[in-house]
Write a protein that holds these residues in place. Sequence first.
Motif, short mmCIF file in Angstrom:
data_model
loop_
_atom_site.label_atom_id
_atom_site.label_comp_id
_atom_site.label_asym_id
_atom_site.label_seq_id
_atom_site.Cartn_x
_atom_site.Cartn_y
_atom_site.Cartn_z
N ARG A 158 -32.47 -19.96 -59.10
CA ARG A 158 -33.96 -20.28 -59.24
C ARG A 158 -33.96 -21.18 -60.33
O ARG A 158 -34.93 -22.17 -60.46
N GLY B 33 -38.41 -21.93 -54.93
CA GLY B 33 -37.90 -23.07 -55.43
C GLY B 33 -36.75 -22.97 -56.61
O GLY B 33 -36.57 -21.86 -56.96
N THR B 34 -36.08 -24.07 -56.62
CA THR B 34 -35.25 -24.18 -57.78
C THR B 34 -35.60 -25.35 -58.88
O THR B 34 -35.86 -26.38 -58.32
N ARG B 35 -35.75 -24.71 -59.97
CA ARG B 35 -36.08 -25.82 -61.04
C ARG B 35 -34.69 -26.19 -61.60
O ARG B 35 -34.00 -25.67 -62.16
N SER C 90 -45.64 -18.31 -60.42
CA SER C 90 -44.26 -17.92 -59.55
C SER C 90 -43.67 -19.10 -58.88
O SER C 90 -42.58 -19.23 -58.59
N ARG C 91 -44.44 -20.20 -58.45
CA ARG C 91 -44.19 -21.18 -57.81
C ARG C 91 -44.19 -21.03 -56.24
O ARG C 91 -43.68 -22.11 -55.72
#
Lengths: 115, 112
Positions: free
Chosen positions: A9, A109-111, B42-43
């Motif tokens: 994440r 998503g991956t930040r 939360s995206r």
Amino acid sequence: EAGVVQSPRYKIIEKKQPVAFWCNPISGHNTLYWYRQNLGQGPELLIRYENEEAVDDSQLPKDRFSAERLKGVDSTLKIQPAELGDSAVYLCASSWYRTLGETQYFGPGTRLLVL
Amino acid sequence: AQTVTQSQPEMSVQEAETVTLSCTYDTSESDYYLFWYKQPPSRQMILVIRQEAYKQQNATENRFSVNFQKAAKSFSLKISDSQLGDAAMYFCAYSGGSRLTFGEGTQLTVNP
């Protein structure tokens, strides 16, 4: 039904380091998308797969980015080496097929933060 | 290339009131779809509503409806009876012959 799964994440790396993101689409979905979302902007497509074939990778910076979708299921997006400007959220999405009105289902998503 | 423009970076609404988010697009294609997606903190992006260009009737989904003006290339989203859970970033998106193109988003705040 499980949604699109992404890991990790969050990722913090130093510039010039490699990084990889993983995506598991919704079961049965043939089409898989990778998007990049810069802060305060909408997502932009990097690459689209139909099963295991990359059919739209025109927006993928091929000098440092690579992707694969072995067996037409999971996918991995890699950056090597990472640059400061690569800091963004990387979103994976999937759909049954790529048609005009097809709903795309997004993962969390991956930040990525590149220092 | 298709472009999608959302001219309102931020909007706010009182709980239970109605708010309209604007979107315009540019295209030379005749067959396309338009979408509104919601992205909470939360995206995870979630589809709110979609509209096929050939359909004259405006799409509705419960409290969400659109005003699709094809000639003006306008596609606004109306949220009625706003709820705290509606607070999110809203993206307008265009799907034509190539790929899904997103606008820059509108951050919606719902005040209690």
